[in-house]
Design a protein around this motif. Structure first.
Motif, mmCIF file in Angstrom:
data_model
loop_
_atom_site.group_PDB
_atom_site.id
_atom_site.type_symbol
_atom_site.label_atom_id
_atom_site.label_comp_id
_atom_site.label_asym_id
_atom_site.label_seq_id
_atom_site.Cartn_x
_atom_site.Cartn_y
_atom_site.Cartn_z
ATOM 1 N N ILE A 127 0.863 -1.189 0.000
ATOM 2 C CA ILE A 127 0.000 0.000 0.000
ATOM 3 C C ILE A 127 0.889 1.224 0.000
ATOM 4 O O ILE A 127 1.835 1.326 0.789
ATOM 5 C CB ILE A 127 -0.925 0.027 1.235
ATOM 6 N N ARG A 128 0.607 2.168 -0.888
ATOM 7 C CA ARG A 128 1.350 3.414 -0.954
ATOM 8 C C ARG A 128 0.376 4.565 -0.709
ATOM 9 O O ARG A 128 -0.708 4.605 -1.284
ATOM 10 C CB ARG A 128 2.018 3.558 -2.310
ATOM 11 N N GLU A 129 0.782 5.507 0.116
ATOM 12 C CA GLU A 129 -0.039 6.692 0.387
ATOM 13 C C GLU A 129 0.380 7.818 -0.552
ATOM 14 O O GLU A 129 1.561 8.068 -0.734
ATOM 15 C CB GLU A 129 0.130 7.137 1.837
ATOM 16 N N VAL A 130 -0.627 8.463 -1.148
ATOM 17 C CA VAL A 130 -0.386 9.607 -2.029
ATOM 18 C C VAL A 130 -1.168 10.783 -1.470
ATOM 19 O O VAL A 130 -2.380 10.681 -1.260
ATOM 20 C CB VAL A 130 -0.842 9.306 -3.473
ATOM 21 N N SER A 131 -0.480 11.890 -1.211
ATOM 22 C CA SER A 131 -1.137 13.099 -0.705
ATOM 23 C C SER A 131 -1.283 14.108 -1.830
ATOM 24 O O SER A 131 -0.374 14.276 -2.642
ATOM 25 C CB SER A 131 -0.321 13.717 0.430
ATOM 26 N N MET A 132 -2.419 14.766 -1.871
ATOM 27 C CA MET A 132 -2.702 15.783 -2.877
ATOM 28 C C MET A 132 -3.210 17.030 -2.160
ATOM 29 O O MET A 132 -3.950 16.928 -1.188
ATOM 30 C CB MET A 132 -3.793 15.297 -3.838
ATOM 31 N N ASP A 155 -11.538 26.148 -1.381
ATOM 32 C CA ASP A 155 -12.972 26.196 -1.651
ATOM 33 C C ASP A 155 -13.533 24.789 -1.482
ATOM 34 O O ASP A 155 -13.239 23.888 -2.253
ATOM 35 C CB ASP A 155 -13.197 26.697 -3.086
ATOM 36 N N THR A 156 -14.346 24.570 -0.463
ATOM 37 C CA THR A 156 -14.854 23.235 -0.154
ATOM 38 C C THR A 156 -15.962 22.774 -1.094
ATOM 39 O O THR A 156 -16.489 21.681 -0.926
ATOM 40 C CB THR A 156 -15.368 23.174 1.295
ATOM 41 N N THR A 157 -16.312 23.577 -2.088
ATOM 42 C CA THR A 157 -17.331 23.137 -3.039
ATOM 43 C C THR A 157 -16.726 22.250 -4.128
ATOM 44 O O THR A 157 -17.438 21.786 -5.007
ATOM 45 C CB THR A 157 -18.042 24.335 -3.693
ATOM 46 N N TRP A 158 -15.430 22.007 -4.082
ATOM 47 C CA TRP A 158 -14.759 21.126 -5.045
ATOM 48 C C TRP A 158 -14.451 19.788 -4.386
ATOM 49 O O TRP A 158 -14.065 19.738 -3.221
ATOM 50 C CB TRP A 158 -13.463 21.756 -5.542
ATOM 51 N N GLN A 159 -14.610 18.688 -5.141
ATOM 52 C CA GLN A 159 -14.292 17.354 -4.650
ATOM 53 C C GLN A 159 -13.055 16.824 -5.363
ATOM 54 O O GLN A 159 -12.910 16.985 -6.575
ATOM 55 C CB GLN A 159 -15.425 16.370 -4.957
ATOM 56 N N LEU A 160 -12.193 16.159 -4.616
ATOM 57 C CA LEU A 160 -11.028 15.501 -5.178
ATOM 58 C C LEU A 160 -11.279 14.003 -5.094
ATOM 59 O O LEU A 160 -11.576 13.478 -4.019
ATOM 60 C CB LEU A 160 -9.771 15.873 -4.396
ATOM 61 N N THR A 161 -11.208 13.314 -6.230
ATOM 62 C CA THR A 161 -11.444 11.873 -6.255
ATOM 63 C C THR A 161 -10.300 11.172 -6.975
ATOM 64 O O THR A 161 -9.567 11.785 -7.750
ATOM 65 C CB THR A 161 -12.767 11.529 -6.976
ATOM 66 N N GLY A 217 -14.527 15.723 -14.560
ATOM 67 C CA GLY A 217 -13.748 16.734 -13.859
ATOM 68 C C GLY A 217 -12.397 16.973 -14.506
ATOM 69 O O GLY A 217 -12.055 16.399 -15.527
ATOM 70 N N ARG A 218 -11.624 17.831 -13.865
ATOM 71 C CA ARG A 218 -10.297 18.204 -14.361
ATOM 72 C C ARG A 218 -9.260 17.254 -13.769
ATOM 73 O O ARG A 218 -9.215 17.032 -12.559
ATOM 74 C CB ARG A 218 -9.974 19.629 -13.937
ATOM 75 N N VAL A 219 -8.432 16.664 -14.638
ATOM 76 C CA VAL A 219 -7.394 15.744 -14.184
ATOM 77 C C VAL A 219 -6.312 16.536 -13.457
ATOM 78 O O VAL A 219 -5.764 17.499 -13.978
ATOM 79 C CB VAL A 219 -6.782 14.966 -15.370
ATOM 80 N N LYS A 220 -6.035 16.123 -12.231
ATOM 81 C CA LYS A 220 -5.033 16.788 -11.422
ATOM 82 C C LYS A 220 -3.697 16.042 -11.476
ATOM 83 O O LYS A 220 -2.644 16.651 -11.539
ATOM 84 C CB LYS A 220 -5.528 16.887 -9.978
ATOM 85 N N LYS A 221 -3.751 14.711 -11.488
ATOM 86 C CA LYS A 221 -2.531 13.900 -11.550
ATOM 87 C C LYS A 221 -2.897 12.489 -12.005
ATOM 88 O O LYS A 221 -3.982 12.010 -11.740
ATOM 89 C CB LYS A 221 -1.870 13.835 -10.179
ATOM 90 N N THR A 222 -1.958 11.847 -12.674
ATOM 91 C CA THR A 222 -2.161 10.484 -13.157
ATOM 92 C C THR A 222 -0.946 9.641 -12.805
ATOM 93 O O THR A 222 0.201 10.096 -12.913
ATOM 94 C CB THR A 222 -2.359 10.472 -14.685
#
Length: 132
Positions: free
Chosen positions: A48-53, A58-64, A119-124
């Protein structure tokens, strides 16, 4: 005599085209830190690897985060304490677990709830899982 004047221009053009082709080929290669499709990550089955973003203030945005092959890689949001989701402080942590040997793409996106699209890709990440 006309050929003697034109020939040097073709030679210069040929040299310029060849140099451009070599420069383009060099620009198309991937770097050691990632691929054209994202950063690479290697895991063994069960690791298991932990990834922090970072998240928006603005709490109206979700990160998935999603895996395109859940049989190979499982992705979940890390929780802290009594079920509270980490991320209230401007960062979110996700756990990427190697399930079976293979390759999967993990995509982190952000979007406002209720909006259309993924949504908008933040990281892959391109995750390669190997057997122990």
């Amino acid at each position: 005599m006309n050929n003697q004047i034109v020939y040097p221009h073709f030679r210069q053009l040929y040299t310029l085209m060849l140099a451009s082709l070599v420069a383009l080929a060099g620009a198309c290669t991937t770097s050691r830190t990632g691929t054209a499709n994202g950063q690479t990550m290697r895991l063994s089955v069960g690791d298991i690897r932990e990834v922090s973003m970072t998240t928006r203030a603005d709490t109206t945005w979700q990160l998935t985060a999603t895996s395109d092959n859940q049989e190979v890689v499982d992705v979940s949001r890390k929780t802290t304490g009594a079920g509270m989701v980490s991320g209230a402080t401007g960062s979110a942590a996700f756990l990427i677990k190697g399930v079976t040997a293979g390759t999967a793409k993990v995509v982190f996106t952000e979007k406002q709830p209720g909006t259309d699209g993924s949504g908008r890709v933040k990281k892959t990440y391109v995750v390669t899982v190997t057997s122990k």
